[in-house]
Design an enzyme around this catalytic site. Structure first.
Site, short mmCIF file in Angstrom:
data_model
loop_
_atom_site.label_atom_id
_atom_site.label_comp_id
_atom_site.label_asym_id
_atom_site.label_seq_id
_atom_site.Cartn_x
_atom_site.Cartn_y
_atom_site.Cartn_z
N GLY A 139 0.54 -4.26 11.73
CA GLY A 139 1.05 -5.27 10.82
C GLY A 139 1.14 -4.72 9.41
O GLY A 139 0.68 -3.61 9.11
N GLY A 171 1.29 -6.06 5.03
CA GLY A 171 1.10 -7.13 4.07
C GLY A 171 1.30 -6.61 2.67
O GLY A 171 1.81 -5.51 2.45
N GLY A 172 0.87 -7.43 1.70
CA GLY A 172 1.06 -7.05 0.31
C GLY A 172 0.23 -5.87 -0.12
O GLY A 172 0.50 -5.25 -1.15
N PHE A 173 -0.80 -5.53 0.66
CA PHE A 173 -1.69 -4.45 0.26
C PHE A 173 -1.44 -3.16 1.03
O PHE A 173 -2.06 -2.15 0.76
CB PHE A 173 -3.15 -4.87 0.46
N GLY A 174 -0.55 -3.18 1.98
CA GLY A 174 -0.28 -1.97 2.75
C GLY A 174 -0.04 -2.28 4.21
O GLY A 174 0.41 -3.38 4.57
N THR A 216 -1.36 -1.74 8.55
CA THR A 216 -2.47 -1.59 9.47
C THR A 216 -1.97 -0.92 10.74
O THR A 216 -0.93 -1.31 11.28
CB THR A 216 -3.11 -2.95 9.81
N LYS A 232 -6.62 0.92 8.17
CA LYS A 232 -5.99 0.05 7.18
C LYS A 232 -5.62 0.87 5.96
O LYS A 232 -6.48 1.48 5.33
CB LYS A 232 -6.93 -1.09 6.79
N ASP A 263 -11.51 -14.78 2.69
CA ASP A 263 -10.23 -14.94 3.39
C ASP A 263 -10.46 -15.38 4.83
O ASP A 263 -9.90 -14.81 5.77
CB ASP A 263 -9.43 -13.64 3.34
#
Length: 523
Positions: free
Chosen positions: A18, A20-23, A25, A42, A141
């Site tokens: 997957g 996301g905004g941080f990088g 996985t 990650k 989270d």
């Protein structure tokens, strides 16, 4: 961005899990282990490429990785950390691969979960959070996507802690220091204090409560409405068969203000299992787990408010219950003898009852003579009368400590009075006078202006003694306030916090009925 084929010359990328905004996985294989075990890698991408703070990011990343290692080693329901490294300006974590399905997938595939299943999951996760919070960490989270039910035994595993993400959001502020530029959490599952960048332990309990409600109702937080009178989330109509005990626990967990929630995972767990929160806690963390030293960008460890002191109810002594008669043994008495004994017992109880309920004597003159009237002489009451003299109304007085206590009470209730729903009853108990008769604090002003402030913390210190004149009083105080601004029921994205800041105020009081109320405030 092109997916790398091997990371750190060791981890072979199998597939992209997957992004996301941080990088991104990845599912990877560890080529340097005999079993070539599968792991999760990650990739964490900083929000800035400023070389001045790159060393700061490296240091913080190393500290946060150390915390993740401690957490994974100390609890089997948290993925273990195998490695961390930096490569080509990107930061990587390599963690244990949990084979299973997220709670989101479980509900999407199977529908609502039964209450018994939900209780098992909730109890298990509360024990995990009790351990996490004992290490002075707030997850930040918690949501259905970040809880995996293992295929092997169905035990829930908590993944994706937010601290490292916050590190990746570090930027340079105007003072030349590193500061986080992002808020960690998921809209809907994130309470207001967390949205303002000030998470506390009960923030995780709020998120967990909404996660459990999703399991019971298949409703995301954005699909739930709020009560117009209280401003709290309404959800019970979507789970009509849920037990009142579980519903009550969840209602408290998702209260909008932290002080109204459970203050710890242990307190919530005790309530869920029907135990008094003052009972000794059962150790769920192995005693060999090391404590984690707080980091520079770690989580605040002070709670918004402390629980009230445990109330011990008075012991009630019940009369002894009659023991059943053993009919298999002979008492040696005939029926007429038994009747006499029973009648005697009943008669004794009647006599005792009459003695207890007898008229009480009136106070003697010796008691009355110990008091004096306003002239300094002893009164001579009519001892033949059963009525005590009616005391005169005392002249109202208020000390500085009492004034500060009243101000604290007012500040604590302020967002409830002026919040998303106007509490007329609470306002009436605390306030009077011109401030609340004009448009400054009226319901019309609230309906026309959807912005209001909520207090994170406040401290009141008197500057001078309180001045009292008849039924009016005033005092000058310094109030240190830490505020958050709401607009249309949401945290203002442009200016979320105001404080802490100290300002001088003069509070005016008015004696109404039998109590002091705040009538006016001047800054």
């Amino acid at each position: 961005m092109m997916t790398p084929t091997r990371l750190n010359n060791r981890y072979q990328v199998i597939r992209d899990i997957g992004a996301g905004g941080f990088g991104q996985t990845f599912l990877v294989e560890d080529t340097q282990m005999p079993t070539q075990r599968r792991c999760v890698a990650k990739q964490l991408k900083p929000v800035t490429t400023n070389p001045q703070i790159f060393q700061l990011l490296q240091d913080r990343f190393a500290r946060e990785a150390a915390i993740l290692e401690e957490l994974g080693e100390g609890n089997t329901q948290i993925p273990r950390l195998y490695a961390y490294f930096e490569e080509e300006g990107q930061f990587y974590l390599v963690q244990e691969w949990i084979e299973g399905e997220t709670l989101t997938h479980r509900v999407e595939n199977s529908g609502k979960l039964s209450e018994s299943s939900v209780r098992e999951i909730l109890v298990s996760l509360l024990r995990v959070l009790e351990f996490v919070h004992s290490q002075r960490i707030v997850h930040r989270d918690i949501k259905p996507d970040n809880i995996i039910l293992k295929n092997s035994d169905g035990i829930p595993v908590l993944i994706d802690f937010g601290a490292v993400k916050e590190t990746m959001g570090t930027v340079m502020n105007s003072s030349g220091n590193g500061t986080s530029s992002i808020v960690i959490g998921t809209p809907g599952f994130m309470p207001s204090e967390q949205a303002a960048g000030r998470p506390v332990y009960s923030s995780d309990l709020y998120s967990l409560g909404l996660t459990v409600i999703y399991l019971l109702t298949e409703k995301w937080p954005q699909e739930l409405q709020t009560n117009h009178e209280t401003g709290e989330i309404v959800w019970r109509q979507y789970a009509p068969r849920i037990s009142p005990s579980l519903a009550t626990v969840l209602d408290k967990a998702i209260m909008s203000h932290p002080r109204d929630r459970f203050h710890s995972a242990r307190e919530m767990l005790d309530a869920l299992e029907g135990r008094n929160s003052s009972s000794p806690a059962v150790a769920v963390v192995p005693p060999t787990v090391a404590s984690v030293t707080p980091v520079a960008n770690g989580v605040p460890v002070t709670t918004v408010s402390a629980p009230l002191p445990n109330y011990q109810p008075p012991t009630v002594v019940s009369p002894p219950t009659a023991q059943p008669v053993d009919t298999t043994r002979s008492s040696g008495m005939g029926d007429w003898q038994k009747a006499i004994v029973i009648g005697g017992i009943i008669g004794a109880f009647v006599l005792i009852g009459l003695w207890i309920t007898r008229p009480q004597p009136t106070p003697t003159t010796a008691t009355a003579d110990s008091e004096t009237d306003n002239s300094g002489t002893s009164p001579n009451p009519d001892t033949s009368s059963n009525f005590a003299p009616v005391p005169s109304q005392p002249t109202p007085s208020i000390t500085s400590q009492e004034a500060v206590a009243l101000i604290n009470n007012w500040l604590a209730a302020k967002e409830r009075i002026f919040g998303r729903s106007y509490d007329r009853q609470l306002a009436g108990r605390l306030t009077t006078g011109e401030r609340y008769r004009t448009t400054i604090g009226s319901i019309d002003w609230l309906q026309n202006n959807n912005a209001y402030y909520e207090y994170f913390s406040y401290n009141v210190q008197p500057k001078r003694d309180v001045f009292v004149s008849g039924t009016e009083a005033n005092i000058e105080v310094n109030v240190t306030e830490d505020l958050i601004l709401y607009v249309n029921g949401q945290v203002d994205p442009n200016q979320t916090t105001f404080g802490p800041q100290t300002q001088s105020y003069r509070f005016f009081f008015e004696w109404v009925g039998d109590s002091w109320k705040i009538s006016k405030v001047q800054s």
